[in-house]
Motif scaffolding. Structure first.
Motif, PDB file in Angstrom:
ATOM      1  N   MET A  75      -9.439   3.086   9.625  1.00 27.38           N
ATOM      2  CA  MET A  75     -10.392   3.419   8.560  1.00 27.38           C
ATOM      3  C   MET A  75      -9.639   3.826   7.296  1.00 27.38           C
ATOM      4  O   MET A  75      -9.964   3.373   6.183  1.00 27.38           O
ATOM      5  CB  MET A  75     -11.269   4.581   9.066  1.00 27.38           C
ATOM      6  CG  MET A  75     -12.399   4.933   8.139  1.00 27.38           C
ATOM      7  SD  MET A  75     -13.608   3.616   8.004  1.00 27.38           S
ATOM      8  CE  MET A  75     -14.536   3.894   9.478  1.00 27.38           C
ATOM      9  N   THR A  76      -8.620   4.652   7.474  1.00 28.96           N
ATOM     10  CA  THR A  76      -7.817   5.085   6.312  1.00 28.96           C
ATOM     11  C   THR A  76      -7.158   3.886   5.645  1.00 28.96           C
ATOM     12  O   THR A  76      -7.137   3.786   4.418  1.00 28.96           O
ATOM     13  CB  THR A  76      -6.712   6.066   6.787  1.00 28.96           C
ATOM     14  OG1 THR A  76      -7.289   6.994   7.663  1.00 28.96           O
ATOM     15  CG2 THR A  76      -6.096   6.789   5.618  1.00 28.96           C
ATOM     16  N   ASP A  77      -6.639   2.978   6.477  1.00 30.17           N
ATOM     17  CA  ASP A  77      -5.997   1.771   5.939  1.00 30.17           C
ATOM     18  C   ASP A  77      -6.975   0.978   5.071  1.00 30.17           C
ATOM     19  O   ASP A  77      -6.637   0.525   3.982  1.00 30.17           O
ATOM     20  CB  ASP A  77      -5.496   0.868   7.079  1.00 30.17           C
ATOM     21  CG  ASP A  77      -4.244   1.434   7.701  1.00 30.17           C
ATOM     22  OD1 ASP A  77      -3.758   2.446   7.174  1.00 30.17           O
ATOM     23  OD2 ASP A  77      -3.778   0.870   8.701  1.00 30.17           O
ATOM     24  N   GLN A  78      -8.197   0.824   5.599  1.00 25.76           N
ATOM     25  CA  GLN A  78      -9.203   0.055   4.856  1.00 25.76           C
ATOM     26  C   GLN A  78      -9.489   0.699   3.501  1.00 25.76           C
ATOM     27  O   GLN A  78      -9.529   0.036   2.466  1.00 25.76           O
ATOM     28  CB  GLN A  78     -10.503  -0.009   5.651  1.00 25.76           C
ATOM     29  CG  GLN A  78     -10.463  -1.077   6.736  1.00 25.76           C
ATOM     30  CD  GLN A  78     -11.730  -1.060   7.571  1.00 25.76           C
ATOM     31  OE1 GLN A  78     -12.603  -0.252   7.335  1.00 25.76           O
ATOM     32  NE2 GLN A  78     -11.796  -1.931   8.554  1.00 25.76           N
ATOM     33  N   ARG A  79      -9.670   2.016   3.536  1.00 22.36           N
ATOM     34  CA  ARG A  79      -9.990   2.731   2.289  1.00 22.36           C
ATOM     35  C   ARG A  79      -8.850   2.563   1.278  1.00 22.36           C
ATOM     36  O   ARG A  79      -9.070   2.311   0.095  1.00 22.36           O
ATOM     37  CB  ARG A  79     -10.199   4.224   2.578  1.00 22.36           C
ATOM     38  CG  ARG A  79     -11.431   4.498   3.397  1.00 22.36           C
ATOM     39  CD  ARG A  79     -12.701   4.469   2.520  1.00 22.36           C
ATOM     40  NE  ARG A  79     -13.894   4.605   3.327  1.00 22.36           N
ATOM     41  CZ  ARG A  79     -14.577   3.588   3.854  1.00 22.36           C
ATOM     42  NH1 ARG A  79     -14.166   2.343   3.665  1.00 22.36           N
ATOM     43  NH2 ARG A  79     -15.653   3.788   4.566  1.00 22.36           N
ATOM     44  N   LEU A  80      -7.596   2.733   1.781  1.00 22.01           N
ATOM     45  CA  LEU A  80      -6.439   2.614   0.881  1.00 22.01           C
ATOM     46  C   LEU A  80      -6.324   1.205   0.314  1.00 22.01           C
ATOM     47  O   LEU A  80      -5.997   1.018  -0.852  1.00 22.01           O
ATOM     48  CB  LEU A  80      -5.156   2.990   1.629  1.00 22.01           C
ATOM     49  CG  LEU A  80      -4.962   4.486   1.817  1.00 22.01           C
ATOM     50  CD1 LEU A  80      -3.814   4.749   2.749  1.00 22.01           C
ATOM     51  CD2 LEU A  80      -4.689   5.154   0.477  1.00 22.01           C
ATOM     52  N   ASN A  81      -6.649   0.236   1.161  1.00 21.70           N
ATOM     53  CA  ASN A  81      -6.605  -1.160   0.725  1.00 21.70           C
ATOM     54  C   ASN A  81      -7.594  -1.399  -0.411  1.00 21.70           C
ATOM     55  O   ASN A  81      -7.282  -2.043  -1.416  1.00 21.70           O
ATOM     56  CB  ASN A  81      -6.946  -2.050   1.917  1.00 21.70           C
ATOM     57  CG  ASN A  81      -6.203  -3.348   1.856  1.00 21.70           C
ATOM     58  OD1 ASN A  81      -5.443  -3.577   0.932  1.00 21.70           O
ATOM     59  ND2 ASN A  81      -6.417  -4.193   2.829  1.00 21.70           N
ATOM     60  N   GLU A  82      -8.792  -0.844  -0.225  1.00 24.36           N
ATOM     61  CA  GLU A  82      -9.815  -0.988  -1.264  1.00 24.36           C
ATOM     62  C   GLU A  82      -9.350  -0.349  -2.571  1.00 24.36           C
ATOM     63  O   GLU A  82      -9.522  -0.909  -3.663  1.00 24.36           O
ATOM     64  CB  GLU A  82     -11.123  -0.340  -0.808  1.00 24.36           C
ATOM     65  CG  GLU A  82     -11.863  -1.171   0.229  1.00 24.36           C
ATOM     66  CD  GLU A  82     -12.973  -0.388   0.902  1.00 24.36           C
ATOM     67  OE1 GLU A  82     -13.487  -0.874   1.919  1.00 24.36           O
ATOM     68  OE2 GLU A  82     -13.307   0.712   0.415  1.00 24.36           O
ATOM     69  N   LEU A  83      -8.723   0.832  -2.414  1.00 28.17           N
ATOM     70  CA  LEU A  83      -8.240   1.554  -3.599  1.00 28.17           C
ATOM     71  C   LEU A  83      -7.184   0.723  -4.333  1.00 28.17           C
ATOM     72  O   LEU A  83      -7.208   0.596  -5.563  1.00 28.17           O
ATOM     73  CB  LEU A  83      -7.642   2.901  -3.166  1.00 28.17           C
ATOM     74  CG  LEU A  83      -7.086   3.768  -4.289  1.00 28.17           C
ATOM     75  CD1 LEU A  83      -8.202   4.209  -5.223  1.00 28.17           C
ATOM     76  CD2 LEU A  83      -6.364   4.983  -3.730  1.00 28.17           C
ATOM     77  N   LYS A 120       0.840  -1.192   0.000  1.00 27.94           N
ATOM     78  CA  LYS A 120       0.000   0.000   0.000  1.00 27.94           C
ATOM     79  C   LYS A 120       0.882   1.252   0.000  1.00 27.94           C
ATOM     80  O   LYS A 120       0.639   2.191  -0.753  1.00 27.94           O
ATOM     81  CB  LYS A 120      -0.881  -0.026   1.253  1.00 27.94           C
ATOM     82  CG  LYS A 120      -2.003   0.949   1.217  1.00 27.94           C
ATOM     83  CD  LYS A 120      -2.896   0.731   2.399  1.00 27.94           C
ATOM     84  CE  LYS A 120      -2.195   1.060   3.674  1.00 27.94           C
ATOM     85  NZ  LYS A 120      -2.908   0.653   4.848  1.00 27.94           N
TER      86      LYS A 120
END
Lengths: 174, 204
Positions: B143-151, A167
């Motif tokens: 939450m930010t991690d999850q969003r970035l992961n999805e991206l 990431k």
């Protein structure tokens, strides 16, 4: 003193090869593995824990794992990957594929180094040393069931760490 | 992370597990360890050191016995030669002073305790606030991690689709090239046959 010296020499004869292999796998360099092996035995000769512990082989293996990852932490420089160290699994032996493979192995070793001590030991014993859950449980003084759970958790955590790495790379690229 | 990533991790771990060092390296390492161990081996403690320790202990014991004897003699002499004291007068003299001293001490203890409680309360509030801030930060980070992961997953999917399209296009180009080759070959065969026919007609 003489007795301890004799015990260490016995340990060297008994487990020297496996310890050296472990150190080579974790450092990817034979010259460093040699140095760390020497350091390991000097540390063991001065260690009170080693004298008191029940399983000396397990203690030495744990110490070797910690030593190798300490070295990786200290030296975050680019590691060489001599061809004689590793027998390639892939048939494709182009320089590019070797480079990619080396980078992948270094990435995974760095990620393992970021896990906590217990998970790191379990992961190395299970997936790098290919030991059975019973052996791991005996060395870590836990039940086989607990050892299995520990390995599984460690693998999940490793996936998270590697995911975080990817990431970060993507963020940089973006 | 997908199943593919887990397979990759397992593959890399397997590669690591298959690394075998050379036997020369192992022999060198063992030799180095043997040398190091023989260098670090200490000399055993001699009997002279132990004797010196015993002698020192005896001397210490003698000194201690002499000190106890002297203190005992001093105490007995003191008890024998002290003049008689009027206890009531002594009590009357000492009582007000002791009472005053105790009152002062109580006042000090009260003041110190109050300050201590105040400080502890302030520290507790500070700790609670810090903990709350850390928890909020951790939640936001997750939450930010999850969003970035999805991206990242979306980008990966788009890249995979692109690769598939390119592969399909390359396959189509290859197919066309083969068809062209076949047509050209057939044309050349026909041309050769007709040339032979023409030659035969001319000869006749």
């Amino acid at each position: 003193m003489q007795k301890r010296h004799k015990e260490l020499l016995e340990l060297l004869d008994r487990s020297g090869a496996s310890l050296y292999t472990l150190l080579t796998r974790l450092t990817l360099r034979e010259d460093i593995a040699e140095e760390l092996m020497q350091e390991l035995f000097i540390k063991l000769s001065n260690s009170r824990g080693f004298r008191k512990c029940t399983s000396r082989d397990a203690y030495a293996r744990k110490a070797a794992i910690n030593l190798a990852f300490d070295w990786r932490r200290k030296l975050r420089q680019k590691l060489q990957f001599p061809s004689e160290v590793c027998e390639l699994v892939s048939n494709d032996a182009s320089p590019l594929s070797k480079l990619i493979q080396t980078e992948e192995l270094e990435e995974i070793l760095d990620a393992i180094g970021r896990l906590n001590r217990l998970w790191r030991q379990a992961l190395v014993m299970r997936y790098i040393q290919q030991q059975s859950y019973d052996d791991i449980a005996e060395q870590m003084e836990k039940t086989p069931h607990h050892a299995r759970a520990l390995c599984s958790k460690a693998l999940n955590r490793l996936r998270d760490v590697l995911g975080a790495n990817q990431k970060n790379t993507t963020e940089k690229e973006i | 992370m997908s199943e593919k990533d887990e397979q990759q991790i397992r593959y890399r771990l397997k590669v690591l597990s298959q690394i075998e060092p050379s036997s020369e390296g192992l022999a060198r390492a063992k030799e180095r360890v043997r040398d190091a161990l023989s260098n670090t081996e200490e000399r055993p403690k001699g009997s002279r050191t132990r004797i010196r320790q015993v002698v020192c202990n005896i001397q210490t014991l003698k000194t201690a016995a002499a000190a106890v004897l002297l203190i005992g003699l001093g105490f007995i002499a003191g008890r024998l030669f002290v003049p008689a004291v009027d206890t009531e007068e002594l009590q009357a003299t000492l009582e007000p002073a002791i009472r005053q001293r105790l009152q002062e001490q109580w006042r000090q203890v009260y003041a110190t305790g109050f300050t201590q409680i105040k400080n502890e309360l302030a520290q507790q509030i500070s700790r609670d606030l810090t903990e709350f801030a850390e928890q909020t930060l951790a939640a936001s980070s997750t939450m930010t991690d999850q969003r970035l992961n999805e991206l990242v997953q979306l980008i990966e999917a788009a890249r995979a689709k692109d690769r598939q399209w390119i592969a399909a296009a390359l396959e189509q180009i290859e197919l066309n090239r083969r068809q062209d080759n076949t047509r050209l070959g057939n044309g050349l065969v026909t041309l050769a046959a007709r040339t032979n026919d023409l030659r035969r007609i001319e000869e006749n």
